[in-house]
Scaffold this motif. Structure first.
Motif, PDB file in Angstrom:
ATOM      1  N   PRO A 195       0.642  -1.118   0.106  1.00 14.12           N
ATOM      2  CA  PRO A 195      -0.038   0.069   0.093  1.00 14.12           C
ATOM      3  C   PRO A 195       0.925   1.234   0.158  1.00 14.12           C
ATOM      4  O   PRO A 195       0.364   2.167   0.799  1.00 14.12           O
ATOM      5  CB  PRO A 195      -0.755  -0.151   1.424  1.00 14.12           C
ATOM      6  N   VAL A 196       1.884   1.311  -0.738  1.00 11.22           N
ATOM      7  CA  VAL A 196       2.604   2.495  -0.844  1.00 11.22           C
ATOM      8  C   VAL A 196       1.691   3.688  -1.319  1.00 11.22           C
ATOM      9  O   VAL A 196       1.235   3.558  -2.551  1.00 11.22           O
ATOM     10  CB  VAL A 196       3.926   2.420  -1.499  1.00 11.22           C
ATOM     11  N   GLY A 197       1.718   4.964  -0.691  1.00 15.26           N
ATOM     12  CA  GLY A 197       0.984   6.010  -1.129  1.00 15.26           C
ATOM     13  C   GLY A 197      -0.322   5.931  -0.656  1.00 15.26           C
ATOM     14  O   GLY A 197      -1.301   6.818  -1.050  1.00 15.26           O
ATOM     15  N   GLU A 198      -1.037   4.790  -0.215  1.00 12.74           N
ATOM     16  CA  GLU A 198      -2.351   4.874   0.442  1.00 12.74           C
ATOM     17  C   GLU A 198      -2.638   5.054   1.598  1.00 12.74           C
ATOM     18  O   GLU A 198      -1.612   5.057   2.430  1.00 12.74           O
ATOM     19  CB  GLU A 198      -2.788   3.365  -0.002  1.00 12.74           C
ATOM     20  N   PRO A 199      -3.809   5.654   2.053  1.00 10.90           N
ATOM     21  CA  PRO A 199      -4.338   5.830   3.444  1.00 10.90           C
ATOM     22  C   PRO A 199      -3.856   4.795   4.368  1.00 10.90           C
ATOM     23  O   PRO A 199      -4.329   3.545   3.871  1.00 10.90           O
ATOM     24  CB  PRO A 199      -5.494   6.355   3.216  1.00 10.90           C
ATOM     25  N   PHE A 200      -3.384   5.139   5.501  1.00 10.40           N
ATOM     26  CA  PHE A 200      -3.202   3.917   6.293  1.00 10.40           C
ATOM     27  C   PHE A 200      -4.629   3.169   6.891  1.00 10.40           C
ATOM     28  O   PHE A 200      -5.478   3.860   7.239  1.00 10.40           O
ATOM     29  CB  PHE A 200      -2.347   4.532   7.763  1.00 10.40           C
ATOM     30  N   ASN A 201      -4.512   1.845   6.742  1.00 11.66           N
ATOM     31  CA  ASN A 201      -5.768   1.203   7.087  1.00 11.66           C
ATOM     32  C   ASN A 201      -5.486   0.147   8.233  1.00 11.66           C
ATOM     33  O   ASN A 201      -4.966  -0.920   7.750  1.00 11.66           O
ATOM     34  CB  ASN A 201      -6.526   0.482   5.845  1.00 11.66           C
ATOM     35  N   PRO A 202      -5.836   0.435   9.520  1.00 12.02           N
ATOM     36  CA  PRO A 202      -5.408  -0.554  10.385  1.00 12.02           C
ATOM     37  C   PRO A 202      -5.913  -1.986  10.156  1.00 12.02           C
ATOM     38  O   PRO A 202      -5.354  -2.891  10.825  1.00 12.02           O
ATOM     39  CB  PRO A 202      -5.970  -0.038  11.908  1.00 12.02           C
ATOM     40  N   GLN A 203      -7.002  -2.096   9.460  1.00 12.14           N
ATOM     41  CA  GLN A 203      -7.647  -3.392   8.989  1.00 12.14           C
ATOM     42  C   GLN A 203      -6.649  -4.391   8.401  1.00 12.14           C
ATOM     43  O   GLN A 203      -6.580  -5.610   8.364  1.00 12.14           O
ATOM     44  CB  GLN A 203      -8.890  -3.441   8.394  1.00 12.14           C
ATOM     45  N   PHE A 204      -5.895  -3.645   7.230  1.00 11.59           N
ATOM     46  CA  PHE A 204      -5.026  -4.169   6.282  1.00 11.59           C
ATOM     47  C   PHE A 204      -3.351  -3.953   6.641  1.00 11.59           C
ATOM     48  O   PHE A 204      -2.563  -4.482   6.139  1.00 11.59           O
ATOM     49  CB  PHE A 204      -5.398  -3.874   4.997  1.00 11.59           C
ATOM     50  N   HIS A 205      -3.164  -2.905   7.381  1.00 12.33           N
ATOM     51  CA  HIS A 205      -1.633  -2.478   7.693  1.00 12.33           C
ATOM     52  C   HIS A 205      -1.396  -2.620   9.169  1.00 12.33           C
ATOM     53  O   HIS A 205      -2.130  -2.139  10.272  1.00 12.33           O
ATOM     54  CB  HIS A 205      -1.529  -0.883   7.256  1.00 12.33           C
ATOM     55  N   GLN A 206      -0.029  -2.880   9.436  1.00 18.48           N
ATOM     56  CA  GLN A 206       0.354  -2.674  10.934  1.00 18.48           C
ATOM     57  C   GLN A 206       1.692  -1.626  10.847  1.00 18.48           C
ATOM     58  O   GLN A 206       2.658  -1.962  10.100  1.00 18.48           O
ATOM     59  CB  GLN A 206       1.112  -3.887  11.180  1.00 18.48           C
ATOM     60  N   ALA A 207       1.277  -0.527  11.421  1.00 16.47           N
ATOM     61  CA  ALA A 207       2.063   0.593  11.460  1.00 16.47           C
ATOM     62  C   ALA A 207       3.638   0.081  12.289  1.00 16.47           C
ATOM     63  O   ALA A 207       3.595  -0.144  13.553  1.00 16.47           O
ATOM     64  CB  ALA A 207       1.507   1.864  11.983  1.00 16.47           C
ATOM     65  N   MET A 208       4.537   0.344  11.813  1.00 15.74           N
ATOM     66  CA  MET A 208       6.124  -0.024  12.250  1.00 15.74           C
ATOM     67  C   MET A 208       6.455   1.239  12.953  1.00 15.74           C
ATOM     68  O   MET A 208       7.525   1.134  13.848  1.00 15.74           O
ATOM     69  CB  MET A 208       6.964  -0.802  11.694  1.00 15.74           C
ATOM     70  N   GLY A 209       6.010   2.513  12.594  1.00 18.34           N
ATOM     71  CA  GLY A 209       6.674   3.697  12.959  1.00 18.34           C
ATOM     72  C   GLY A 209       6.147   4.812  12.148  1.00 18.34           C
ATOM     73  O   GLY A 209       5.377   4.449  11.110  1.00 18.34           O
ATOM     74  N   MET A 210       6.384   5.941  12.613  1.00 14.36           N
ATOM     75  CA  MET A 210       5.804   7.140  11.953  1.00 14.36           C
ATOM     76  C   MET A 210       6.954   8.085  11.447  1.00 14.36           C
ATOM     77  O   MET A 210       7.913   8.123  12.273  1.00 14.36           O
ATOM     78  CB  MET A 210       4.627   7.854  12.856  1.00 14.36           C
ATOM     79  N   GLN A 211       6.809   8.828  10.389  1.00 14.29           N
ATOM     80  CA  GLN A 211       7.914   9.703   9.837  1.00 14.29           C
ATOM     81  C   GLN A 211       7.356  10.870   9.153  1.00 14.29           C
ATOM     82  O   GLN A 211       6.238  10.836   8.815  1.00 14.29           O
ATOM     83  CB  GLN A 211       8.509   9.109   8.781  1.00 14.29           C
ATOM     84  N   GLU A 212       7.970  12.033   9.870  1.00 18.48           N
ATOM     85  CA  GLU A 212       7.395  13.362   9.409  1.00 18.48           C
ATOM     86  C   GLU A 212       7.471  13.600   7.904  1.00 18.48           C
ATOM     87  O   GLU A 212       8.605  12.989   7.463  1.00 18.48           O
ATOM     88  CB  GLU A 212       8.048  14.572  10.087  1.00 18.48           C
ATOM     89  N   SER A 213       6.424  14.161   7.154  1.00 14.76           N
ATOM     90  CA  SER A 213       6.683  14.182   5.751  1.00 14.76           C
ATOM     91  C   SER A 213       5.920  15.603   5.416  1.00 14.76           C
ATOM     92  O   SER A 213       4.855  15.951   5.750  1.00 14.76           O
ATOM     93  CB  SER A 213       6.085  13.330   4.860  1.00 14.76           C
ATOM     94  N   THR A 214       6.505  16.340   4.520  1.00 15.72           N
ATOM     95  CA  THR A 214       6.020  17.700   3.863  1.00 15.72           C
ATOM     96  C   THR A 214       5.144  17.321   2.670  1.00 15.72           C
ATOM     97  O   THR A 214       4.430  18.189   2.037  1.00 15.72           O
ATOM     98  CB  THR A 214       7.031  18.793   3.810  1.00 15.72           C
ATOM     99  N   THR A 215       5.614  16.154   1.996  1.00 11.05           N
ATOM    100  CA  THR A 215       4.954  15.942   0.761  1.00 11.05           C
ATOM    101  C   THR A 215       3.709  15.116   0.823  1.00 11.05           C
ATOM    102  O   THR A 215       2.757  14.961   0.172  1.00 11.05           O
ATOM    103  CB  THR A 215       6.126  15.091  -0.226  1.00 11.05           C
ATOM    104  N   ALA A 216       3.786  14.281   1.919  1.00  9.99           N
ATOM    105  CA  ALA A 216       2.525  13.344   1.817  1.00  9.99           C
ATOM    106  C   ALA A 216       1.512  13.764   2.869  1.00  9.99           C
ATOM    107  O   ALA A 216       1.900  14.547   4.075  1.00  9.99           O
ATOM    108  CB  ALA A 216       3.011  11.901   2.117  1.00  9.99           C
ATOM    109  N   GLU A 217       0.133  13.259   2.711  1.00  6.47           N
ATOM    110  CA  GLU A 217      -0.893  13.629   3.676  1.00  6.47           C
ATOM    111  C   GLU A 217      -0.398  12.816   5.072  1.00  6.47           C
ATOM    112  O   GLU A 217       0.179  11.596   4.907  1.00  6.47           O
ATOM    113  CB  GLU A 217      -2.157  13.288   3.275  1.00  6.47           C
ATOM    114  N   PRO A 218      -0.834  13.290   6.053  1.00  6.96           N
ATOM    115  CA  PRO A 218      -0.681  12.682   7.321  1.00  6.96           C
ATOM    116  C   PRO A 218      -1.511  11.216   7.154  1.00  6.96           C
ATOM    117  O   PRO A 218      -2.598  11.171   6.536  1.00  6.96           O
ATOM    118  CB  PRO A 218      -1.269  13.623   8.450  1.00  6.96           C
ATOM    119  N   ASP A 219      -0.953  10.153   8.027  1.00  6.38           N
ATOM    120  CA  ASP A 219      -1.601   8.944   7.824  1.00  6.38           C
ATOM    121  C   ASP A 219      -1.546   8.299   6.578  1.00  6.38           C
ATOM    122  O   ASP A 219      -2.288   7.661   6.262  1.00  6.38           O
ATOM    123  CB  ASP A 219      -2.865   9.115   8.553  1.00  6.38           C
TER     124      ASP A 219
END
Length: 211
Positions: A151-175
């Motif tokens: 799911p690169v570039g897709e909104p984070f979905n906890p039903q299908f994705h497991q977040a291993m960490g968060m990273q600040e970004s000025t180009t991508a929307e949050p989450d």
């Protein structure tokens, strides 16, 4: 002469007995009359209790009807559950097999990453062979409705994705998923393994994330 008198007396006695019998009625006639009286009395008793017995019969019939309806509903539920179990068995019967094969996919992808960018002839042939093996493997799994979760570039979905960490970004929307650390897989829409991802977050105010 005496015999004649005796005969006349006997004849007279028989006539008297016949008259008495006729007045009293025969035993058979008396029996029929008694049965008729008994039947009439019984009929009178049944009529008196008819409404009560009718109410009892209607109540019993209503109870049996309710039991039949409940039994029918139970049978419908059992049949529906059985159909769902059979459907799940068809759709997810190979879940254990596919789950055990996922590490093989991971190893093939790691092998490709290890020779990425190397132009050596042998390594190039190895890379091509691994790519073909991986493609055949994925095509085979796709026939059984196994889908890759990348799911690169897709909104984070906890039903299908497991977040291993968060990273600040000025180009991508949050989450938003910035990177996939390990691909996930699903079988007929059911997640076999969630994708391990890095998720974006808004930059901290006053901090230059480019520095």
């Amino acid at each position: 002469m005496a015999d004649q008198n005796t005969s006349e007396q006997e004849q007279e006695r028989k006539e008297q007995d016949a008259q008495a019998t006729e007045q009293q009625g025969t035993p058979e006639q008396n029996g029929k009359a008694g049965n008729a009286e008994t039947a009439e009395a019984s009929e009178d008793l049944t009529l008196e209790q008819a409404l009560e017995r009718l109410d009892q019969a209607e109540a019993a019939a209503a109870g049996h009807q309710a039991d039949i309806l409940r039994l029918h509903a139970d049978m419908q539920n059992v049949r529906r559950r059985a159909e769902q179990d059979v459907e799940k068995a068809h759709k997810y019967g190979q879940e254990k097999l596919v789950s055990d094969l996922l590490p093989v996919l991971d190893n093939l992808e790691r092998a490709l990453q290890a020779v990425d960018g190397d132009e050596h002839e042998k390594l190039g042939a190895l890379r091509q062979g691994v790519e073909l093996t991986l493609k055949s493997f994925l095509d085979c799994l796709k026939k059984f409705n196994v889908e890759v979760l990348d799911p690169v570039g897709e909104p984070f979905n906890p039903q299908f994705h497991q977040a291993m960490g968060m990273q600040e970004s000025t180009t991508a929307e949050p989450d938003t998923v910035l990177a996939v650390m390990q691909k996930g897989y699903s079988l007929n829409g059911r997640v076999l393994r969630p994708a391990m991802v890095m998720v974006s977050r808004a930059p901290t105010e006053g901090v230059d994330v480019k520095a």
